[in-house]
Design an enzyme around this catalytic site. Sequence first.
Site, PDB file in Angstrom:
ATOM      1  N   LYS A 116       9.728  40.237  44.475  1.00  0.00           N
ATOM      2  CA  LYS A 116       8.954  41.318  44.969  1.00  0.00           C
ATOM      3  C   LYS A 116       8.442  41.109  46.344  1.00  0.00           C
ATOM      4  O   LYS A 116       8.028  41.916  47.150  1.00  0.00           O
ATOM      5  CB  LYS A 116       7.992  41.868  44.175  1.00  0.00           C
ATOM      6  CG  LYS A 116       8.534  42.038  42.697  1.00  0.00           C
ATOM      7  CD  LYS A 116       9.388  43.131  42.830  1.00  0.00           C
ATOM      8  CE  LYS A 116      10.447  43.362  41.399  1.00  0.00           C
ATOM      9  NZ  LYS A 116      11.435  44.099  41.568  1.00  0.00           N
ATOM     10  N   GLU A 200      -2.159  41.950  46.805  1.00  0.00           N
ATOM     11  CA  GLU A 200      -2.168  43.257  47.747  1.00  0.00           C
ATOM     12  C   GLU A 200      -3.376  43.939  47.408  1.00  0.00           C
ATOM     13  O   GLU A 200      -4.359  43.643  46.426  1.00  0.00           O
ATOM     14  CB  GLU A 200      -1.275  44.438  47.026  1.00  0.00           C
ATOM     15  CG  GLU A 200       0.184  44.183  47.362  1.00  0.00           C
ATOM     16  CD  GLU A 200       1.235  44.930  46.991  1.00  0.00           C
ATOM     17  OE1 GLU A 200       0.846  45.883  46.019  1.00  0.00           O
ATOM     18  OE2 GLU A 200       2.555  44.739  47.175  1.00  0.00           O
ATOM     19  N   HIS A 235       2.746  50.454  31.313  1.00  0.00           N
ATOM     20  CA  HIS A 235       3.843  50.106  31.895  1.00  0.00           C
ATOM     21  C   HIS A 235       5.264  50.532  31.283  1.00  0.00           C
ATOM     22  O   HIS A 235       6.166  50.584  32.006  1.00  0.00           O
ATOM     23  CB  HIS A 235       4.064  48.746  32.398  1.00  0.00           C
ATOM     24  CG  HIS A 235       2.851  48.312  33.214  1.00  0.00           C
ATOM     25  ND1 HIS A 235       2.589  48.928  34.593  1.00  0.00           N
ATOM     26  CD2 HIS A 235       1.973  47.234  32.853  1.00  0.00           C
ATOM     27  CE1 HIS A 235       1.519  48.135  35.018  1.00  0.00           C
ATOM     28  NE2 HIS A 235       1.081  47.214  34.234  1.00  0.00           N
ATOM     29  N   ARG A 291      19.343  49.937  40.060  1.00  0.00           N
ATOM     30  CA  ARG A 291      20.125  50.555  38.854  1.00  0.00           C
ATOM     31  C   ARG A 291      20.202  51.887  38.965  1.00  0.00           C
ATOM     32  O   ARG A 291      19.111  52.480  39.472  1.00  0.00           O
ATOM     33  CB  ARG A 291      19.556  49.771  37.873  1.00  0.00           C
ATOM     34  CG  ARG A 291      18.068  50.166  37.401  1.00  0.00           C
ATOM     35  CD  ARG A 291      17.608  49.737  36.308  1.00  0.00           C
ATOM     36  NE  ARG A 291      16.232  50.235  35.833  1.00  0.00           N
ATOM     37  CZ  ARG A 291      15.167  49.778  36.383  1.00  0.00           C
ATOM     38  NH1 ARG A 291      15.095  48.658  36.935  1.00  0.00           N
ATOM     39  NH2 ARG A 291      13.897  50.465  36.029  1.00  0.00           N
TER      40      ARG A 291
END
Length: 495
Positions: A116, A200, A235, A291
Amino acid sequence: MFHKVLVANRSEIAVRVMRALRELGIRSVAIYSDVDANAIHTHYADEAYPLSGNHPKETYLNIKKIIDIAKNANVEAIHPGYGFLAENPSFAYACEKEGIVFIGPSSRAIELMGNKVVARQTMKRAGVPVVPGSDGEVKTLEEAKAIASEIGYPVLIKASAGGGGIGMQVVQKPEDLERAMEHTVATALSAFGDAGVFIEKYVTNPRHIEFQILADHFGNVIHLGERECTIQRRHQKILEESPSPVMTPELRRQMGEVAIRAAQAIQYVNAGTIEFIYSDGNFYFIEMNTRIQVEHPVTEMVTGIDLVKEQIRIAAGEPLSVRQEEVRMYGHAIECRINAEDPLNNFAPSPGKLLGYRSPGGVGVRVDSGVFTSYAIPPFYDPMISKLVVWGRNREEAIRRMQRALYEYIIVGPNTNIPFLKAVLANERFQRGEFTTHFVREESTLLRETARILLEEHPLQEKLQRIFRVDKKMAAAAAAAQAFLHHYENLSQGE
Ligand code: MV4
């Protein structure tokens, strides 16, 4: 075009891929674990080979076994579906080395986007907006403190190897930074074997909006609009829709252009998704998924484009079958994930035999599933029963149609999240389209409504429960729902 393709997956997505293969006139090859010997994907395929064992590591995650079967069966390509090996760069690399086409991007693209922090740096360099934060990995507490005070609190500590929110920590003030760093490092190390973390700015009340892209080997890259995936719990997405209630033609043009730029930056080929967080008209890249995704059908329903067929054509070296100007989004689509789980018991999986099963139908309804009556949902894998997808001319019609379809759904045996989905669809904030990623946590009445809805059984469902002699079990479930409601009433009286 290929003659024979192996599908390295199970259940609904394996069937979804084989449907595309059948329409393209390509032979399909299934692989199956012991418990999946009589699963639908095993019998749908033209050929099927056993993996022996049930544990994912000895079956659907076993690269060597799968490559050996692919070579023996003489397939030209492998489609990985989603989950399992779909974003494993070693698997894509093994296919490349063996001269088998991996129906997806290059192992290099998977690897780049899998990290990431690398994904973030790559996108930033390409002019794709990213959330303000650290330039690369953060190595020391001093470095973290400096960055956090520069961008301002609250900040978010994320794992480089992460994704899906694993190990993520929100930090509100400098005193909490050290503990949060240690926590994310430890979680990342144990979950991914990689201690790297980055920082972040924390976007406090975002929506999750993702863009579908398609790219071929001739440099053509197009986007197929967005999916709104904000409604999730821990999530796990619960319901997805397209278009997003907050989208405008101008914002779609901007975000779509950025999504295309993101794909071009890594010479991406095949289908992919660019995930953004959106807040007050601003949007930021967070991750790229390399994907086909669970929720791809909502895009298919509004664009009419078969994404899996496009994936296969692209992998076979054919150009995209549509140009950007030909892509039109028409109407509104919603997908509900139907899971065998107990919403009143913290959504615990509820595997077991489907004694009675009848899926909805009628105008504008699509059901992608890997189950049938008498099939036992195994405890080893994801407990998804099906994906129920509806299309309507507008959002209101799509919501009504989804409610109607959920009313028709008959599932006797396992508990399901259907009552919870009905509670979400009936929720006023949901209906107004005014929600953030905190929706499920904030809407404290959702579980109470779930319990209430659970007590209003469908007449046919009730009859089937008696026929299949599960009425005792269901009476116990009803009593549990009653107790749940009483608990809530007592709580609210205490306020
Ligand atoms: C964020 C964020 C707020 N600010 N990044 C969650 C999983 C991973 N894909 C990234 N995620 C988030 N990243 C910043 N800088 C909020 C989330 C987030 C989230 C994102 C999408 C869908 C659901 C979510 C639920 C909680 C947090």
